[in-house]
Design an enzyme around this catalytic site. Structure first.
Site, PDB file in Angstrom:
ATOM      1  N   HIS C 238       0.816  -1.215   0.000  1.00  0.00           N
ATOM      2  CA  HIS C 238       0.000   0.000   0.000  1.00  0.00           C
ATOM      3  C   HIS C 238       0.849   1.265   0.000  1.00  0.00           C
ATOM      4  O   HIS C 238       1.875   1.340   0.632  1.00  0.00           O
ATOM      5  CB  HIS C 238      -0.981   0.039   1.173  1.00  0.00           C
ATOM      6  N   ASN C 239       0.357   2.244  -0.736  1.00  0.00           N
ATOM      7  CA  ASN C 239       0.960   3.573  -0.777  1.00  0.00           C
ATOM      8  C   ASN C 239       2.361   3.612  -1.401  1.00  0.00           C
ATOM      9  O   ASN C 239       3.074   4.600  -1.261  1.00  0.00           O
ATOM     10  CB  ASN C 239       1.006   4.203   0.630  1.00  0.00           C
TER      11      ASN C 239
END
Lengths: 338, 338, 338
Positions: C238-239
């Site tokens: 994520h991210n």
């Protein structure tokens, strides 16, 4: 959905400083936060970023003073942030009920409020608990059981006899219950397959990442303990026992019949040999290779893995090896000259 | 299903000591075995565990004497155990025939006794051999051929032109025939795709694990030799040639155009560079990185991989590096003082 | 399909030496090439192999002289080879149009010339661009957008809110938009899930390999930059932000919130810690572990990764460690004797 800061503080159990009437329209991490939204920050750098951000309010630790924005103060800001995320992004599944395109064998038991999405295959003897959610393209083999409120994302494969507890989350592409990798070498150097007739048991509140594979036991069980969280592309072999509240990061491989104790953390790309035991609450650093038992509360790292402080010292000397070689050469020269 | 010990001994080709009339109701590994069941044991610790277990009978090596339970003695107890597992857990597929929900293009050839499960997609030109079993959610691309008695578990993807031999087993989530990773760097620093127009050939009696990926060749073939066994989450790149009776453990990656010789063993998380050759019957230890050719019958380990005995010595010295540094410092001091 | 050498030279922009009228019936790499076909060669060994092969013509660099077969000479023979492969193996999808078995929610927007294959699931709010190709068994979640001429191979999973650009290629089994691995440890040692409400953005001309997993952001975006190519079984957390024209080889894992700069190359099985930045145009050698920021234009290798020249020197000394230990022991003996 709008909430006042006061409402949010009540919901997450925190204390407000600043205007409790301001309206919060959303929630985001500090890098992404916009005006009208709330974020969180725990330590120095992030507290400072949060103050400079456009956030209208910030969730911060109890002990922080002199913060320039309206805040909710709480003992565990991360947890409060997780709860606010839930408020603003409630799980809203795309479909409710039994989709007519699902292929469901006779005698399957489906609990109250359970959903079976489009194009699922549910085999004989499967039991689905109340309010369980089986997304589209999922496969439940014979005699699989799925507990209450368990959520399967699209395209999960659960093979025969697997037992899945309550409130489990399984992400897309995961394969639960594939055959263990077991063969006997025969006299002509070929491999003879050992039938894998055991099963997989997933206890309550486990989360399993995308494209994970968990093999069934040869006989008996492969077991994942309550509350354990498994990241993407992890491989767990036959007859492995993973304890409760274990965290296993992406691309880890655990070989046959090994045990991982409660509360352990396995960082990314770790490999564990077969028949090895990792003690409770141990931490295994990224990319480590474990070939021997590790006592409880260890923190190890490396290939082969050693105590992390020992490994740190060794790594420092490794970095100086070309220099060390030169120093030995110089000593040899000096000795010779004497 | 019940069998007398005598019947089992006949079926696996072993010799009984003890009561040949006892009834065996099941089979399990020594950790899981219950009264009425049979287990196996090969060496010291496990023989002792088997004696203490609730097993009603044990399969043991020919040379063991003075065992306190009824036994079947045989040259290869593991193999006999595998055969007993087959007896007690015969493959019993959930469905027989062509499921009406399968989408089968015109002109697909389906052999006698072959099964195509629910929600399969079978494209033009595919050929499915006699008694092959294609489980639900499987995809066979154009001109794919699947040999007699091959078994595809649910959700296998076999892309265009792939050829699969007889008695092959492919586990869920495997992708056979995806494009190789081939690009040309152009003047503007972007990558231009090299079309991958070759295919994958899987020879007879191969087993392929869950979520494995095997890429098609750029031109020509990626080939997996007869009897080779591949564990979960393995990546095999374009134009790789894997020999016969090779064992490849989970999370291994083999780069483009490399060759693995007959009878080799690649342990978990091994990585092999492109255009490298691993000699026949070589063993590559877990997590090793191979960048150069390895002669036949090697046993290597490490990053970079070296002969395992050399690597063992090196690892022992690495462990003593902080001490070695101190010894050199001491020598330097002594020399200086003189 | 037959082409004269002259036609091919025009299509790839090269200069002919030898008979321009010869007819080329196919194209293959030098190992596989047959009479009537064209191949390519760039450097010494391969030029020689190409001369000895049965190829009827060869694509070679401009500067090569005295080649014994008809040639097309060009500045970038690899690129010319890729173009000839396109000519001989045009993408010819198995199906055109909207398959009646696809389950398409109301209000989905489908562009002109777009294809949706059999047994797809397309959820509310999805938008599919002109001439996009969605192969069978694909899943597009709510509010997913797919750009023009993007090609999804069979069995791709694209979860809610993901945005996919133009001319993207995604291979079978890839999961785009699964939840990030984010939890808060609570007082009772259990993990509390942090809802993942962000999304994934895939820019134009990206290629994503088989069984890859790319997680959605906690909040905000996980982003894969224009022209980036990702091999099989890669995990992107994520991210993460991956720049433009990055190459990521099989089994790499990139942890949360890390950044990979434009033009970087991550070789196979590399692991990158969270919140780390890899500078533009850096090269990270196979199996490396990255725990700290890497400046632009670096070439690093190892666990932990160091500059590749430093690492090379260290590795050379590591290989001599048992000898070094003996030399130190000898010095100690000599000193003692004095």
């Amino acid at each position: 959905m709008n909430k006042s800061l006061k409402e949010l503080a009540l919901l997450v159990g925190g204390k407000i400083k600043g205007d409790e009437h301001i309206i919060i329209k959303g929630v985001a991490k500090v890098e992404d936060v916009k005006e009208g939204e709330i974020t969180f920050a725990v330590s120095g750098k992030f507290l400072s970023l949060a103050e400079k951000s456009k956030a209208s309010a910030v969730i911060i630790p109890q002990e922080v003073e002199n913060f320039s924005k309206p805040v909710i103060q709480t003992a565990n800001p991360r947890l409060a942030f997780a709860r606010v995320l839930e408020i603003f992004a409630p799980l809203a599944p795309e479909f409710k009920g039994i989709h007519p395109s699902a292929i469901i064998s006779e005698g399957v038991k489906i609990g109250r409020g359970a959903t079976i999405g489009p194009l699922c295959i549910i085999q004989e003897g499967a039991k689905i608990g109340d309010n369980a959610y089986i997304s589209g393209f999922s496969y439940l083999g014979r005699d699989v059981s799925v507990g209450e409120r368990t959520f399967l994302h699209p395209r999960v494969t659960v093979l025969d006899k697997t037992s899945i507890g309550k409130k489990v989350i399984i992400h897309s592409g995961a394969i639960i219950g594939s055959d263990g990798f077991g063969f006997v070498k025969t006299e002509d150097s070929s491999y003879y397959k050992i039938p894998q007739i055991g099963r997989v048991v997933i206890e309550d509140a486990v989360e399993i990442g995308a494209n994970v594979t968990i093999d069934r036991a040869t006989t008996g069980e492969t077991r994942i303990g309550r509350g354990t969280k498994i990241d993407n592309l992890v491989h767990i072999a036959h007859n492995v026992t993973v304890g409760k509240n274990v965290a296993i990061v992406a691309l880890v491989g655990i070989s046959g019949s090994s045990c991982v104790g409660d509360g352990a953390v396995l960082a990314g790309q770790v490999g564990i040999s077969d028949h090895v035991s990792i003690g409770a609450n141990s931490i295994v650093g990224a990319k480590s290779g474990i070939t021997k038992d590790i006592p409880a509360n260890s923190f190890v790292w490396g290939i082969p893995a050693r105590d992390h402080l020992v490994q740190k010292k060794i790594t420092a000397v490794v970095h100086r090896l070309p220099e060390l070689l030169k120093r030995v050469q110089k000593l040899e020269k000096l000795i010779k000259e004497e």
